[in-house]
Scaffold this active site. Structure first.
Site, mmCIF file in Angstrom:
data_model
loop_
_atom_site.group_PDB
_atom_site.id
_atom_site.type_symbol
_atom_site.label_atom_id
_atom_site.label_comp_id
_atom_site.label_asym_id
_atom_site.label_seq_id
_atom_site.Cartn_x
_atom_site.Cartn_y
_atom_site.Cartn_z
ATOM 1 N N LYS A 132 74.149 55.657 16.153
ATOM 2 C CA LYS A 132 73.873 54.272 16.548
ATOM 3 C C LYS A 132 74.511 53.956 17.893
ATOM 4 C CE LYS A 132 76.249 50.780 15.115
ATOM 5 N NZ LYS A 132 76.915 49.744 14.288
ATOM 6 N N ASP A 151 71.382 49.055 13.907
ATOM 7 C CA ASP A 151 72.509 48.235 13.467
ATOM 8 C C ASP A 151 72.072 47.398 12.263
ATOM 9 O OD1 ASP A 151 71.007 46.139 14.407
ATOM 10 O OD2 ASP A 151 72.515 45.382 15.778
#
Length: 211
Positions: A132, A151
């Site tokens: 991420k 996210d």
């Protein structure tokens, strides 16, 4: 899906402006600017983006991004969670990303042929960076076409629109890539480019376009 299309059309021009900024940073930013973007992404886990940017401002003002030790850094990171760990991550990243005593992250990444391999290098080499955060950093430095930033805002909406099953979270590289693939296919189906869809889903949750 009409809601997402409506948001996309409303914010498209602003998103294009942001992506142009990111591309400019990647193409013309200095080694120091590129590394600072990495530090920003190191700050973001469990911390809001604007708080992470505030932390960057403090570190920049006190000349700590490139010179502070872990103790000095930690003292100034009260606005982010896990500040002691993140201070150590910054110091470790400086070491990994340096050549001949100077940060050279831009030069290092330029030697890696494609964005997927760049991301793999970041995850492997930089402590505190997962898929991420690596995707976030690469998006912010111009490599935004092929990767997704998974996210909690994005995941929540992918669940809501039945793109992923409830409880399917990117707890491993395999699961991250699986969800990323589903998001790419969703973007194609609704005719919103992947990088724009990221902003659309973020904006839907936060009413904000930032980074």
């Amino acid at each position: 899906m009409l809601e997402l299309t409506s948001i996309y059309l409303d914010i498209k021009n602003k998103v294009e402006q942001r992506l142009e900024v990111f591309e400019n940073i990647g193409a013309h930013g200095t080694e120091e600017e590129i590394f600072t973007e990495l530090v920003f992404c190191l700050m973001t886990p469990q911390t809001k983006s604007r708080q992470a940017e505030k932390a960057i401002g403090v570190l920049r003002e006190k000349n700590l991004i490139f010179h502070g030790d872990a103790v000095d850094l930690s003292k100034e990171l009260n606005m982010v969670r896990f500040r002691h760990h993140k201070a150590n991550y910054i110091c470790s990243a400086r070491e990994v990303c340096s050549r001949k005593g100077k940060v050279a992250l831009k030069a290092i990444l330029a030697e890696i042929p494609n964005v997927i391999e760049k991301r793999e290098w970041l995850v492997k080499k930089i402590k505190g960076i997962g898929l991420k955060e690596a995707s976030h950093f690469l998006r912010n430095t111009g490599f935004w076409a092929e990767i997704a930033i998974l996210d909690r805002h994005i995941l929540r909406n992918l669940e809501r629109y039945k793109i992923i099953e409830a409880g399917l979270y990117p707890t491993s590289e395999k699961k991250y890539l699986e969800i990323e693939g589903k998001m790419k296919r969703f973007a194609q189906e609704i005719k919103i480019p992947l990088a724009y869809l990221d902003f659309v889903l973020w904006y839907k949750e936060t009413n904000d376009i930032f980074k």
